[in-house]
Write a protein that holds these residues in place. Structure first.
Motif, PDB file in Angstrom:
ATOM      1  N   TRP A  23       0.831  -1.203   0.000  1.00  0.00           N
ATOM      2  CA  TRP A  23       0.000   0.000   0.000  1.00  0.00           C
ATOM      3  C   TRP A  23       0.870   1.259   0.000  1.00  0.00           C
ATOM      4  O   TRP A  23       0.643   2.180  -0.791  1.00  0.00           O
ATOM      5  CB  TRP A  23      -0.935  -0.005   1.214  1.00  0.00           C
ATOM      6  CG  TRP A  23      -1.447   1.356   1.588  1.00  0.00           C
ATOM      7  CD1 TRP A  23      -1.052   2.129   2.637  1.00  0.00           C
ATOM      8  CD2 TRP A  23      -2.454   2.119   0.894  1.00  0.00           C
ATOM      9  NE1 TRP A  23      -1.742   3.313   2.649  1.00  0.00           N
ATOM     10  CE2 TRP A  23      -2.608   3.341   1.589  1.00  0.00           C
ATOM     11  CE3 TRP A  23      -3.225   1.879  -0.244  1.00  0.00           C
ATOM     12  CZ2 TRP A  23      -3.504   4.316   1.191  1.00  0.00           C
ATOM     13  CZ3 TRP A  23      -4.124   2.867  -0.644  1.00  0.00           C
ATOM     14  CH2 TRP A  23      -4.261   4.060   0.066  1.00  0.00           C
ATOM     15  N   TYR A  39      -8.231   6.324  -3.196  1.00  0.00           N
ATOM     16  CA  TYR A  39      -7.118   5.604  -3.814  1.00  0.00           C
ATOM     17  C   TYR A  39      -7.208   4.109  -3.525  1.00  0.00           C
ATOM     18  O   TYR A  39      -6.909   3.282  -4.394  1.00  0.00           O
ATOM     19  CB  TYR A  39      -5.793   6.169  -3.299  1.00  0.00           C
ATOM     20  CG  TYR A  39      -4.581   5.715  -4.085  1.00  0.00           C
ATOM     21  CD1 TYR A  39      -4.634   5.523  -5.472  1.00  0.00           C
ATOM     22  CD2 TYR A  39      -3.367   5.486  -3.449  1.00  0.00           C
ATOM     23  CE1 TYR A  39      -3.521   5.124  -6.181  1.00  0.00           C
ATOM     24  CE2 TYR A  39      -2.244   5.081  -4.152  1.00  0.00           C
ATOM     25  CZ  TYR A  39      -2.325   4.903  -5.522  1.00  0.00           C
ATOM     26  OH  TYR A  39      -1.221   4.487  -6.230  1.00  0.00           O
ATOM     27  N   PHE A  40      -7.627   3.759  -2.329  1.00  0.00           N
ATOM     28  CA  PHE A  40      -7.778   2.348  -1.970  1.00  0.00           C
ATOM     29  C   PHE A  40      -8.815   1.675  -2.866  1.00  0.00           C
ATOM     30  O   PHE A  40      -8.586   0.573  -3.381  1.00  0.00           O
ATOM     31  CB  PHE A  40      -8.180   2.217  -0.504  1.00  0.00           C
ATOM     32  CG  PHE A  40      -8.369   0.794  -0.046  1.00  0.00           C
ATOM     33  CD1 PHE A  40      -7.275  -0.018   0.211  1.00  0.00           C
ATOM     34  CD2 PHE A  40      -9.642   0.255   0.100  1.00  0.00           C
ATOM     35  CE1 PHE A  40      -7.438  -1.341   0.620  1.00  0.00           C
ATOM     36  CE2 PHE A  40      -9.815  -1.055   0.509  1.00  0.00           C
ATOM     37  CZ  PHE A  40      -8.712  -1.857   0.765  1.00  0.00           C
ATOM     38  N   ARG A  41      -9.961   2.349  -3.066  1.00  0.00           N
ATOM     39  CA  ARG A  41     -10.999   1.784  -3.952  1.00  0.00           C
ATOM     40  C   ARG A  41     -10.479   1.658  -5.380  1.00  0.00           C
ATOM     41  O   ARG A  41     -10.758   0.669  -6.071  1.00  0.00           O
ATOM     42  CB  ARG A  41     -12.250   2.663  -3.924  1.00  0.00           C
ATOM     43  CG  ARG A  41     -13.007   2.622  -2.610  1.00  0.00           C
ATOM     44  CD  ARG A  41     -14.382   3.259  -2.748  1.00  0.00           C
ATOM     45  NE  ARG A  41     -14.274   4.678  -3.082  1.00  0.00           N
ATOM     46  CZ  ARG A  41     -14.226   5.656  -2.193  1.00  0.00           C
ATOM     47  NH1 ARG A  41     -14.230   5.379  -0.890  1.00  0.00           N
ATOM     48  NH2 ARG A  41     -14.158   6.912  -2.575  1.00  0.00           N
ATOM     49  N   LYS A  79      -7.127   8.884   0.735  1.00  0.00           N
ATOM     50  CA  LYS A  79      -6.599   7.517   0.694  1.00  0.00           C
ATOM     51  C   LYS A  79      -7.683   6.482   0.442  1.00  0.00           C
ATOM     52  O   LYS A  79      -7.426   5.443  -0.175  1.00  0.00           O
ATOM     53  CB  LYS A  79      -5.842   7.198   1.973  1.00  0.00           C
ATOM     54  CG  LYS A  79      -6.655   7.269   3.244  1.00  0.00           C
ATOM     55  CD  LYS A  79      -5.758   7.027   4.448  1.00  0.00           C
ATOM     56  CE  LYS A  79      -6.509   7.203   5.759  1.00  0.00           C
ATOM     57  NZ  LYS A  79      -5.611   7.036   6.926  1.00  0.00           N
ATOM     58  N   TRP A  80      -8.923   6.739   0.894  1.00  0.00           N
ATOM     59  CA  TRP A  80      -9.983   5.756   0.658  1.00  0.00           C
ATOM     60  C   TRP A  80     -10.371   5.736  -0.815  1.00  0.00           C
ATOM     61  O   TRP A  80     -10.700   4.686  -1.369  1.00  0.00           O
ATOM     62  CB  TRP A  80     -11.185   6.031   1.543  1.00  0.00           C
ATOM     63  CG  TRP A  80     -10.890   5.802   2.991  1.00  0.00           C
ATOM     64  CD1 TRP A  80     -10.867   6.721   4.000  1.00  0.00           C
ATOM     65  CD2 TRP A  80     -10.530   4.545   3.586  1.00  0.00           C
ATOM     66  NE1 TRP A  80     -10.516   6.132   5.187  1.00  0.00           N
ATOM     67  CE2 TRP A  80     -10.304   4.792   4.963  1.00  0.00           C
ATOM     68  CE3 TRP A  80     -10.364   3.253   3.106  1.00  0.00           C
ATOM     69  CZ2 TRP A  80      -9.931   3.793   5.859  1.00  0.00           C
ATOM     70  CZ3 TRP A  80      -9.990   2.261   3.992  1.00  0.00           C
ATOM     71  CH2 TRP A  80      -9.779   2.521   5.337  1.00  0.00           C
ATOM     72  N   ASN A  96      -2.615  10.855   0.430  1.00  0.00           N
ATOM     73  CA  ASN A  96      -3.221  10.280   1.634  1.00  0.00           C
ATOM     74  C   ASN A  96      -4.467  11.027   2.090  1.00  0.00           C
ATOM     75  O   ASN A  96      -5.279  10.479   2.840  1.00  0.00           O
ATOM     76  CB  ASN A  96      -2.196  10.255   2.780  1.00  0.00           C
ATOM     77  CG  ASN A  96      -1.241   9.084   2.665  1.00  0.00           C
ATOM     78  OD1 ASN A  96      -1.601   8.034   2.128  1.00  0.00           O
ATOM     79  ND2 ASN A  96      -0.027   9.246   3.152  1.00  0.00           N
TER      80      ASN A  96
END
Length: 290
Positions: free
Chosen positions: A88, A127-129, A124-125, A121
């Protein structure tokens, strides 16, 4: 830092590669500590994960029958957690590198890579998805490649039809491989520069970008792949000359394999970072031409 030499102008594919390489070197001092920690973290996680298989299949130790065998499985679990977290962090660095490269090529004032990492960041959520969708797409390409290779291995060539089929499979495999190499780099750039868009729109734009610039991108990918292979070969030669041969670490030796893998992994990670500078430059070059 004087960025005048990196400003986007009319240039060919080879100069895109060279200037991307120079831009990478110019910021390496600013970026190296942010790159190396997730890379070392991934290596450490892989080491812990590989501990049980190495003991079982290379050292011939039955971990289940050892008094402290459970400790090895706890270490493997810890390795999986460390590896996931480090991957990550590395992908955050990848996205941030594209933002840094953009500012270099636009001749803006640039900051430490940590500034761009903080920017990524903040969402970040999102980017995570995006990375979940990215992973699914990459796994799909991997599965398609594996199926084509399986079909080629089991195809018996004995007449014109089967020979033509084999040639057709080779062409498809080549197109899939090149598209995979390009998409795995370009889709991250499209996210970095269009973070307000959803995943499928980013994917659609990335495919359209590849389609509109397929020949140039294919040449660029061939240059980068050739460069990667040359670097990998030189690294292997240096490892053999400086470490493997002086200490008589044979190919069957676990320590020798570990050294080869670790140094190769680190070099490859920096090459992936380099590719962000190269493909970002091509991205903005085509944008300016449009």
């Amino acid at each position: 830092m004087n960025n005048q030499e990196f400003i986007i102008k009319k240039e060919n594919i080879l100069s895109v590669f060279i200037i991307g390489w120079l831009a990478f070197l110019s910021t390496l001092k600013l970026s190296i500590k942010h790159i190396i920690f997730p890379v070392i973290g991934q290596l450490f996680g892989i080491l812990l994960l590989a501990l049980v298989p190495v003991l079982e299949y290379r050292e011939m130790i039955n971990v289940m029958n050892t008094p402290d065998g459970w400790i090895y499985f706890i270490l493997s679990l810890a390795g999986a957690i460390i590896l996931s977290f480090s991957i990550w962090k590395f992908f955050v660095v990848l996205c941030s590198t594209n933002l840094l490269a953009r500012d270099i090529y636009d001749n803006r004032a640039i900051a430490n890579l940590s500034f761009y990492i903080s920017d990524v960041n903040r969402k970040k959520w999102s980017y995570f998805r995006f990375l979940i969708g990215y992973l699914i797409i990459m796994l799909a390409f991997t599965a398609i490649t594996a199926m084509i290779m399986f079909a080629e291995m089991n195809l018996k060539i004995y007449n014109f039809f089967t020979a033509t089929t084999n040639l057709f499979l080779l062409i498809i495999q080549s197109v899939v491989f090149v598209t995979y190499i390009l998409l795995s780099n370009i889709i991250i750039q499209h996210y970095a520069f269009n973070r307000f868009l959803g995943f499928w729109e980013i994917l659609r734009r990335a495919f359209r970008f590849i389609k509109n610039n397929f020949i140039q991108l294919t040449i660029l990918s061939m240059i980068t792949i050739l460069f990667s292979n040359i670097i990998a070969y030189l690294v292997q030669v240096l490892i053999s000359f400086l470490i493997i041969n002086p200490f008589a670490l044979s190919p069957e030796n676990s320590l020798g394999l570990g050294i080869r893998f670790s140094l190769g992994f680190i070099i490859n990670s920096f090459i992936i970072i380099l590719f962000q500078y190269i493909y970002t430059r091509f991205y903005f070059l085509t944008q300016n031409q449009e």
